[in-house]
Design a protein around this motif. Structure first.
Motif, PDB file in Angstrom:
ATOM      1  N   GLU A   1       0.809  -1.239   0.093  1.00 26.53           N
ATOM      2  CA  GLU A   1      -0.052  -0.010  -0.060  1.00 26.53           C
ATOM      3  C   GLU A   1       0.649   1.187   0.005  1.00 26.53           C
ATOM      4  O   GLU A   1       0.729   2.262   0.814  1.00 26.53           O
ATOM      5  CB  GLU A   1      -0.943  -0.002   1.089  1.00 26.53           C
ATOM      6  N   MET A   2       1.607   1.327  -0.810  1.00 28.05           N
ATOM      7  CA  MET A   2       2.579   2.532  -1.186  1.00 28.05           C
ATOM      8  C   MET A   2       1.888   3.505  -1.960  1.00 28.05           C
ATOM      9  O   MET A   2       1.404   2.972  -3.073  1.00 28.05           O
ATOM     10  CB  MET A   2       4.064   2.255  -1.710  1.00 28.05           C
ATOM     11  N   SER A   3       1.598   4.727  -1.435  1.00 26.32           N
ATOM     12  CA  SER A   3       0.830   5.647  -2.436  1.00 26.32           C
ATOM     13  C   SER A   3       1.614   7.111  -2.521  1.00 26.32           C
ATOM     14  O   SER A   3       2.280   7.252  -1.558  1.00 26.32           O
ATOM     15  CB  SER A   3      -0.624   5.823  -2.199  1.00 26.32           C
ATOM     16  N   PHE A   4       1.226   7.869  -3.381  1.00 26.37           N
ATOM     17  CA  PHE A   4       1.552   9.159  -3.325  1.00 26.37           C
ATOM     18  C   PHE A   4       0.537  10.173  -3.444  1.00 26.37           C
ATOM     19  O   PHE A   4      -0.419   9.833  -4.550  1.00 26.37           O
ATOM     20  CB  PHE A   4       2.582   9.422  -4.567  1.00 26.37           C
ATOM     21  N   THR A   5       0.316  11.093  -2.736  1.00 25.59           N
ATOM     22  CA  THR A   5      -0.876  12.139  -2.991  1.00 25.59           C
ATOM     23  C   THR A   5      -0.233  13.470  -3.024  1.00 25.59           C
ATOM     24  O   THR A   5       0.468  14.000  -2.189  1.00 25.59           O
ATOM     25  CB  THR A   5      -1.857  12.063  -1.695  1.00 25.59           C
ATOM     26  N   PRO A   6      -0.457  14.356  -4.364  1.00 24.55           N
ATOM     27  CA  PRO A   6       0.194  15.739  -4.285  1.00 24.55           C
ATOM     28  C   PRO A   6      -0.357  16.621  -3.204  1.00 24.55           C
ATOM     29  O   PRO A   6      -1.444  16.355  -2.966  1.00 24.55           O
ATOM     30  CB  PRO A   6      -0.044  15.997  -5.777  1.00 24.55           C
ATOM     31  N   SER A   7       0.443  17.423  -2.806  1.00 19.09           N
ATOM     32  CA  SER A   7       0.050  18.487  -1.906  1.00 19.09           C
ATOM     33  C   SER A   7      -0.821  19.501  -2.737  1.00 19.09           C
ATOM     34  O   SER A   7      -0.587  19.490  -3.888  1.00 19.09           O
ATOM     35  CB  SER A   7       1.301  19.266  -1.276  1.00 19.09           C
ATOM     36  N   ALA A   8      -1.732  20.078  -1.946  1.00 12.40           N
ATOM     37  CA  ALA A   8      -2.735  20.932  -2.761  1.00 12.40           C
ATOM     38  C   ALA A   8      -2.053  22.371  -2.807  1.00 12.40           C
ATOM     39  O   ALA A   8      -1.362  22.927  -1.733  1.00 12.40           O
ATOM     40  CB  ALA A   8      -4.017  21.173  -1.764  1.00 12.40           C
ATOM     41  N   PRO A   9      -2.049  23.030  -3.952  1.00 13.00           N
ATOM     42  CA  PRO A   9      -1.395  24.385  -4.171  1.00 13.00           C
ATOM     43  C   PRO A   9      -2.135  25.416  -3.440  1.00 13.00           C
ATOM     44  O   PRO A   9      -3.433  25.120  -3.146  1.00 13.00           O
ATOM     45  CB  PRO A   9      -1.450  24.612  -5.672  1.00 13.00           C
ATOM     46  N   ALA A  10      -1.412  26.325  -3.180  1.00 11.60           N
ATOM     47  CA  ALA A  10      -2.182  27.577  -2.425  1.00 11.60           C
ATOM     48  C   ALA A  10      -1.455  28.722  -2.982  1.00 11.60           C
ATOM     49  O   ALA A  10      -0.534  28.557  -3.712  1.00 11.60           O
ATOM     50  CB  ALA A  10      -1.864  27.320  -0.949  1.00 11.60           C
ATOM     51  N   SER A  11      -1.818  30.048  -2.618  1.00  6.14           N
ATOM     52  CA  SER A  11      -1.256  31.302  -3.016  1.00  6.14           C
ATOM     53  C   SER A  11      -0.379  31.594  -2.150  1.00  6.14           C
ATOM     54  O   SER A  11      -0.638  31.253  -0.763  1.00  6.14           O
ATOM     55  CB  SER A  11      -2.389  32.252  -3.069  1.00  6.14           C
ATOM     56  N   LEU A  12       0.635  32.555  -2.273  1.00  3.36           N
ATOM     57  CA  LEU A  12       1.466  33.114  -1.290  1.00  3.36           C
ATOM     58  C   LEU A  12       0.777  33.710  -0.003  1.00  3.36           C
ATOM     59  O   LEU A  12       1.150  33.765   0.952  1.00  3.36           O
ATOM     60  CB  LEU A  12       2.509  33.829  -1.870  1.00  3.36           C
ATOM     61  N   ASP A  13      -0.352  34.347  -0.516  1.00  5.73           N
ATOM     62  CA  ASP A  13      -0.991  34.830   0.324  1.00  5.73           C
ATOM     63  C   ASP A  13      -1.788  34.058   1.551  1.00  5.73           C
ATOM     64  O   ASP A  13      -2.157  34.608   2.569  1.00  5.73           O
ATOM     65  CB  ASP A  13      -2.143  35.830  -0.074  1.00  5.73           C
ATOM     66  N   ALA A  14      -1.720  32.943   1.052  1.00  6.08           N
ATOM     67  CA  ALA A  14      -2.311  31.939   2.137  1.00  6.08           C
ATOM     68  C   ALA A  14      -1.467  31.787   3.414  1.00  6.08           C
ATOM     69  O   ALA A  14      -1.983  31.089   4.737  1.00  6.08           O
ATOM     70  CB  ALA A  14      -2.492  30.615   1.314  1.00  6.08           C
ATOM     71  N   VAL A  15      -0.323  32.116   3.357  1.00  7.39           N
ATOM     72  CA  VAL A  15       0.471  32.027   4.630  1.00  7.39           C
ATOM     73  C   VAL A  15       0.512  33.179   5.628  1.00  7.39           C
ATOM     74  O   VAL A  15       1.129  33.209   6.675  1.00  7.39           O
ATOM     75  CB  VAL A  15       2.043  31.649   4.462  1.00  7.39           C
ATOM     76  N   LEU A  16      -0.143  34.201   5.091  1.00  9.47           N
ATOM     77  CA  LEU A  16      -0.165  35.502   5.836  1.00  9.47           C
ATOM     78  C   LEU A  16      -1.145  35.509   6.981  1.00  9.47           C
ATOM     79  O   LEU A  16      -2.433  34.800   6.812  1.00  9.47           O
ATOM     80  CB  LEU A  16      -0.637  36.594   4.823  1.00  9.47           C
TER      81      LEU A  16
END
Length: 186
Positions: free
Chosen positions: A29-44
């Motif tokens: 059961e090895m799998s890979f799930t890509p991370s969801a992209p976000a905007s730079l403003d999401a870290v503010l």
């Protein structure tokens, strides 16, 4: 769970031991799930910033795990050079109008990673790259803040909870708690 930054990666699994030790080992059961992209403003977490991203080696924002806050990730150094040979992996900049306070959290991933911070081209005196959190006083006027990463192969930096808080304007009288009837001349 292992998280990988954006880019192409090679995963190698190695096993060692006697044939008897290896008889009952299997991978399932090895799998890979890509991370969801976000905007730079999401870290503010504070006031908006005007971002300047390195066009040659851009930083990206992602949500590493569902339900967790976004992080900004520096470009990954994955060029096959010796791991301890440092390389500038791009700059992320923001413009702010001071005075105010800039706070952020950061962490380096990989063998060799350092984060530099510049305010108008100079390192601030209260900044020390080994601290995982920063609180920097920004002077009055237009200021350029730059995060600069030096990384070895397979290394990157994550920024999170970037908080720009400009100081409110105040008069000299209100700043000094001036009693009624006293006037200041400047």
């Amino acid at each position: 769970r292992i998280w990988f930054p954006e880019g192409t990666h090679q995963v190698k699994l190695g096993l060692g031991g006697s044939p008897a030790d290896m008889a009952d080992i299997y991978l399932d059961e090895m799998s890979f799930t890509p991370s969801a992209p976000a905007s730079l403003d999401a870290v503010l977490t504070g006031e908006p910033l005007v971002w300047e991203n390195d066009p040659q080696r851009p930083w990206t924002a992602v949500v590493k795990e569902p339900g967790t806050p976004a992080v900004v990730v520096s470009p990954l150094r994955n060029d096959g050079n010796p791991p301890d040979e440092l390389w500038e992996s791009g700059r992320l900049a923001a413009k702010v109008t001071g005075p105010g306070v800039l706070k952020f959290k950061w962490k380096g991933e990989g063998r060799t990673t350092t984060l530099g911070l510049l305010v108008n081209g100079e390192p601030p005196t209260e900044w020390w790259w080994e601290q995982p959190t920063a609180s920097i006083e920004i002077p009055a006027g237009e200021n350029k803040i730059e995060w600069v990463v030096s990384a070895g192969t397979g290394s990157w930096v994550e920024l999170s909870e970037v908080d720009w808080q400009p100081w409110p304007e105040s008069t000299l009288a209100s700043a000094l708690d001036t009693p009624e009837g006293v006037a200041w001349e400047c």
